[in-house]
Design an enzyme around this catalytic site. Structure first.
Site, mmCIF file in Angstrom:
data_model
loop_
_atom_site.group_PDB
_atom_site.id
_atom_site.type_symbol
_atom_site.label_atom_id
_atom_site.label_comp_id
_atom_site.label_asym_id
_atom_site.label_seq_id
_atom_site.Cartn_x
_atom_site.Cartn_y
_atom_site.Cartn_z
ATOM 1 N N ASN A 1 -4.784 -4.921 11.149
ATOM 2 C CA ASN A 1 -4.724 -4.138 9.911
ATOM 3 C C ASN A 1 -4.336 -5.103 8.793
ATOM 4 O O ASN A 1 -3.173 -5.463 8.666
ATOM 5 C CB ASN A 1 -3.684 -3.020 10.072
ATOM 6 C CG ASN A 1 -3.457 -2.249 8.792
ATOM 7 O OD1 ASN A 1 -4.207 -2.401 7.827
ATOM 8 N ND2 ASN A 1 -2.422 -1.428 8.780
ATOM 9 N N TRP A 2 -5.340 -5.502 8.017
ATOM 10 C CA TRP A 2 -5.085 -6.532 6.994
ATOM 11 C C TRP A 2 -4.369 -5.955 5.771
ATOM 12 O O TRP A 2 -3.954 -6.697 4.896
ATOM 13 C CB TRP A 2 -6.399 -7.191 6.572
ATOM 14 C CG TRP A 2 -7.074 -8.009 7.628
ATOM 15 C CD1 TRP A 2 -6.797 -8.044 8.969
ATOM 16 C CD2 TRP A 2 -8.156 -8.932 7.432
ATOM 17 N NE1 TRP A 2 -7.641 -8.932 9.610
ATOM 18 C CE2 TRP A 2 -8.481 -9.485 8.693
ATOM 19 C CE3 TRP A 2 -8.885 -9.354 6.314
ATOM 20 C CZ2 TRP A 2 -9.493 -10.423 8.864
ATOM 21 C CZ3 TRP A 2 -9.903 -10.289 6.488
ATOM 22 C CH2 TRP A 2 -10.197 -10.812 7.747
ATOM 23 N N LYS A 3 -4.288 -4.631 5.686
ATOM 24 C CA LYS A 3 -3.653 -3.971 4.528
ATOM 25 C C LYS A 3 -4.287 -4.481 3.238
ATOM 26 O O LYS A 3 -5.467 -4.806 3.222
ATOM 27 C CB LYS A 3 -2.131 -4.163 4.581
ATOM 28 C CG LYS A 3 -1.571 -3.758 5.953
ATOM 29 C CD LYS A 3 -0.083 -3.571 5.991
ATOM 30 C CE LYS A 3 0.337 -3.164 7.405
ATOM 31 N NZ LYS A 3 1.749 -2.855 7.518
ATOM 32 N N HIS B 1 -2.005 6.069 8.546
ATOM 33 C CA HIS B 1 -0.996 5.005 8.623
ATOM 34 C C HIS B 1 0.257 5.458 7.862
ATOM 35 O O HIS B 1 0.164 6.144 6.845
ATOM 36 C CB HIS B 1 -1.558 3.711 8.024
ATOM 37 C CG HIS B 1 -0.674 2.541 8.268
ATOM 38 N ND1 HIS B 1 0.439 2.289 7.497
ATOM 39 C CD2 HIS B 1 -0.710 1.578 9.219
ATOM 40 C CE1 HIS B 1 1.049 1.206 7.965
ATOM 41 N NE2 HIS B 1 0.371 0.752 9.006
ATOM 42 N N GLU C 1 2.101 4.019 5.843
ATOM 43 C CA GLU C 1 2.114 3.664 4.406
ATOM 44 C C GLU C 1 1.303 4.667 3.601
ATOM 45 O O GLU C 1 1.625 4.956 2.447
ATOM 46 C CB GLU C 1 1.592 2.227 4.229
ATOM 47 C CG GLU C 1 2.639 1.203 4.680
ATOM 48 C CD GLU C 1 2.068 -0.094 5.230
ATOM 49 O OE1 GLU C 1 0.882 -0.402 4.997
ATOM 50 O OE2 GLU C 1 2.827 -0.815 5.916
ATOM 51 N N GLU D 1 3.426 3.726 15.858
ATOM 52 C CA GLU D 1 4.037 2.748 14.970
ATOM 53 C C GLU D 1 5.359 3.303 14.437
ATOM 54 O O GLU D 1 5.364 4.050 13.456
ATOM 55 C CB GLU D 1 3.108 2.444 13.791
ATOM 56 C CG GLU D 1 1.784 1.841 14.207
ATOM 57 C CD GLU D 1 1.187 0.984 13.092
ATOM 58 O OE1 GLU D 1 0.873 -0.184 13.366
ATOM 59 O OE2 GLU D 1 1.049 1.469 11.962
ATOM 60 N N GLY E 1 6.522 -4.218 9.537
ATOM 61 C CA GLY E 1 6.768 -5.244 8.528
ATOM 62 C C GLY E 1 8.228 -5.656 8.417
ATOM 63 O O GLY E 1 8.618 -6.351 7.480
ATOM 64 N N SER F 1 5.584 -4.931 13.893
ATOM 65 C CA SER F 1 6.098 -6.279 14.163
ATOM 66 C C SER F 1 5.688 -6.802 15.540
ATOM 67 O O SER F 1 6.436 -7.554 16.165
ATOM 68 C CB SER F 1 7.615 -6.341 13.973
ATOM 69 O OG SER F 1 7.948 -6.013 12.629
ATOM 70 N N GLY G 1 -0.216 -5.917 11.923
ATOM 71 C CA GLY G 1 -0.248 -6.131 10.477
ATOM 72 C C GLY G 1 -0.102 -7.608 10.155
ATOM 73 O O GLY G 1 -1.068 -8.370 10.178
ATOM 74 N N GLY G 2 1.119 -8.028 9.865
ATOM 75 C CA GLY G 2 1.380 -9.401 9.419
ATOM 76 C C GLY G 2 0.744 -10.478 10.289
ATOM 77 O O GLY G 2 0.101 -11.412 9.774
HETATM 78 P P1 PGA Z 1 3.265 -5.179 11.061
HETATM 79 O O1 PGA Z 1 2.353 -3.933 10.611
HETATM 80 O O2 PGA Z 1 2.619 -5.762 12.283
HETATM 81 O O3 PGA Z 1 3.216 -6.115 9.876
HETATM 82 O O4 PGA Z 1 4.620 -4.652 11.325
HETATM 83 C C1 PGA Z 1 1.753 -3.078 11.541
HETATM 84 C C2 PGA Z 1 1.022 -1.964 10.841
HETATM 85 O O5 PGA Z 1 1.536 -1.483 9.819
HETATM 86 O O6 PGA Z 1 -0.071 -1.548 11.250
#
Ligand code: PGA
Length: 252
Positions: A9-11, A96, A98, A168, A174, A214, A235-236
């Site tokens: 997930n590149w956001k 998600h 967010e 999640e 994050g 994470s 994500g990251g």
């Molecule tokens: P993260 O994000 O790996 O940076 O914690 C995961 C996500 O939000 O899908």
């Protein structure tokens, strides 16, 4: 046996040129033969076309980070499932945390989107997870099962088998704070039991449940070894080709 699925997930990251470069790096790091796991990259909408071109000839699938539930119409700023399909997208992240937190998405809109994604032939990656306050108040189980039931309401058993759920925990996204293997496995088993209660054990056994929050090159193997953890939503670490490739390889 369920095929593990690892999605990046590149956001809201990467320009078109950076997308081309990162896809090329991921392809090089993975090798085009790939492993056993299904791999998906989800860049921003604006880079889907560039990513589709850069992925040609590889087994890596293309995902989007959101979609609207209507086919077309007066919905300024929105993107439909048909538009995504047209660009070669096969997967879509829905609900998600967010989007729930900053863009007022609810279980009801998640449900509309999941239905529309399935109708269009897209694989929905449906995100669920509790906040730290909810966990500390002893509400994790109610929140997670509630999100699963409401998000998937009215979807019949056979199509349910094709969806992916991403657990999640919001407190792990994050933050560098990963759920422990035991904490994650506990919730994954709870999600599978919730699915079994709704759609039967056979269907529940087929649904892939990813862990997200994470997950990184160092902790992926331990999490992915858990019985009900069938992949990761990253994500990251998905923005670093070498780390993403390490996670994919840990998935088999
Ligand atoms: P993260 O994000 O790996 O940076 O914690 C995961 C996500 O939000 O899908």
């Amino acid at each position: 046996m369920r095929t593990k699925v690892v999605a990046g997930n590149w956001k809201m990251n990467k320009t078109a040129a950076e997308t081309r470069a990162l896809v090329a790096e991921i392809r090089a790091a993975l090798g085009d033969a790939g492993g056993k796991a299904e791999v998906v990259v989800c860049p921003p909408f604006t880079n889907l076309q560039v990513a589709a071109e850069a992925l040609k000839g590889s087994k890596i699938a293309l995902g989007a980070q959101n979609m609207h539930w209507k086919d077309a119409g007066a919905f300024t700023g929105e993107i439909s499932a048909a538009m995504l399909r047209d660009l070669g997208v096969s997967h879509v992240i829905i609900g998600h945390s967010e989007r729930r937190q900053y863009f007022a998405e609810t279980d009801a809109t998640v449900n509309e989107k999941v239905k529309a994604a399935l109708a269009a032939g897209l694989v929905p990656i449906v995100c669920v997870g509790e906040t730290l306050a909810e966990r500390e108040a002893g509400k994790m189980e109610a929140v997670v099962t509630g999100q699963v039931k409401a998000g998937l309401a009215g979807i019949c058993g056979c199509s349910l088998a094709g969806i992916v759920i991403a657990y999640e925990p919001v407190w792990a996204i994050g933050t560098g704070k990963t759920a422990t293997e035991a904490q994650a496995q506990e919730v994954h088993a709870l999600i599978r039991k919730t699915l079994a209660d709704c759609a039967g054990a056979d269907v529940a056994a087929k649904v892939r449940i990813q862990y997200g929050g994470s997950m990184n090159a160092a902790n992926a193997a331990g999490l992915l070894a858990q019985r009900d953890i069938d992949g990761g939503l990253i994500g990251g670490a998905a923005l670093k080709a070498a780390d993403f490739a390490t996670i994919v390889k840990a998935a088999g």
